[in-house]
Scaffold this motif. Structure first.
Motif: not given
Length: 238
Positions: A68-87
Motif C-alpha cells: 500500500v502506498d502510504s503517501l499517494p501522490g507525494r514527491s520523492l522529497k516528501t517521501r524521503t522526509s517522512e521516511a526519515r522520521k519513521s526511520a
C-alpha cells in the motif's frame, strides 16, 4: 575533464559519480549470520548475476501485489522526509512503506571485533583505533510486483566520537578499503554484492553508521535507491 566511467549494474550500465569521499566504492562480502528473521513469506535474497526465475522463487512474497502506498501522490522529497522520521523511530516497515515498498526479510549480526570485517586503510585505521562494537543488518525489500532491493546498515562503535569521525573520513574515500556489509548468503543466496553507488553515512554519538542500497531484481530508480540509503542510515541499533 576526466573521462566518464561506467559500471555494469542489474539494470544495465550506469555512470559512476563521485560521492562525498570522491568516488563510488565496491563492497563484496559474505559472512555467517547470527540471526535471520523472515517477514512475510520471503525465502532469501538474489542479486546481479542471478536469473530472474531464481529471484522470483527466492522472494515469493514480492509478487503478491499487496503493498500500500502510504503517501499517494507525494514527491520523492516528501517521501524521503517522512521516511526519515519513521526511520529515526525505528519503524522499518513504515519507513519502507513511505516508498511503496515492504520489508521481505532481514539478517542481523552483532560482533565486538571489527578487523575481520574491514579491508585496506579502513582496517589499518581500526587496528590503531579500537572499536567497541560492530552491528551489521541486511534487509530485502520489494514493491509486490517483482522489483526488489537490498539495504545494508553497518554500525561501528568507538570509545570516542573523534575516532568515529576519523573512521568515516577514511572509509568514504574511494580505494581506501571497506567495512563490509553482510553478504547475500546471509539471506540464503549468493551472487549479489553492493556497488557502493547508493551510499550514505553519519556519526551517531560515538558510532559510525553506513547505509547502502542496491537493486537485486527488476528495477528501482536511482533516486529511490539514494533515498533508501539516506533514510536507512537513521535506523537505531537493533
Amino acid at each position: 575533464m576526466a573521462k566518464q566511467e561506467f559500471r555494469q549494474g542489474p539494470n544495465g550500465p550506469y555512470p559512476i559519480t563521485p560521492r562525498k569521499g570522491g568516488g563510488a566504492k565496491l563492497f563484496v562480502g559474505a559472512v555467517a549470520v547470527v540471526s535471520v528473521v523472515g517477514v512475510g513469506s520471503a525465502a532469501g535474497l538474489g542479486g546481479a548475476g542471478i536469473e530472474a526465475g531464481t529471484v522470483a522463487e527466492a522472494l515469493p512474497g514480492n509478487v503478491s501485489g499487496d503493498v500500500v502506498d502510504s503517501l499517494p501522490g507525494r514527491s520523492l522529497k516528501t517521501r524521503t522526509s517522512e521516511a526519515r522520521k519513521s526511520a529515526e523511530r525505528g519503524r522499518k516497515r513504515e519507513t519502507f512503506g513511505r516508498f511503496k515498498l515492504k520489508q521481505l526479510k532481514q539478517a542481523v549480526r552483532h560482533e565486538t571485533e571489527c578487523l575481520t570485517a574491514a579491508t585496506g586503510r579502513v582496517r589499518d585505521y581500526l587496528a590503531r583505533h579500537r572499536c567497541t562494537a560492530l552491528d551489521r543488518a541486511l534487509y530485502a525489500i520489494g514493491d509486490g510486483h517483482g522489483n526488489a532491493a537490498a539495504i545494508s546498515v553497518v554500525r561501528v562503535g568507538f570509545p570516542k566520537k573523534s575516532d568515529a569521525t576519523g573512521c568515516e573520513k577514511v572509509e568514504e574515500v574511494q580505494g581506501s578499503g571497506d567495512l563490509k556489509p553482510l553478504g547475500a548468503a546471509a539471506l540464503g543466496l549468493a551472487g549479489f554484492s553492493f556497488s557502493g553507488h547508493h551510499y550514505d553515512s553519519r556519526i551517531d554519538k560515538r558510532t559510525l553508521v553506513i547505509a547502502e542500497a542496491e537493486t537485486v531484481a527488476g528495477h528501482l530508480d536511482v533516486g529511490t535507491l539514494d533515498a533508501l540509503a539516506e533514510v536507512s542510515v537513521w535506523f537505531p541499533r537493533l
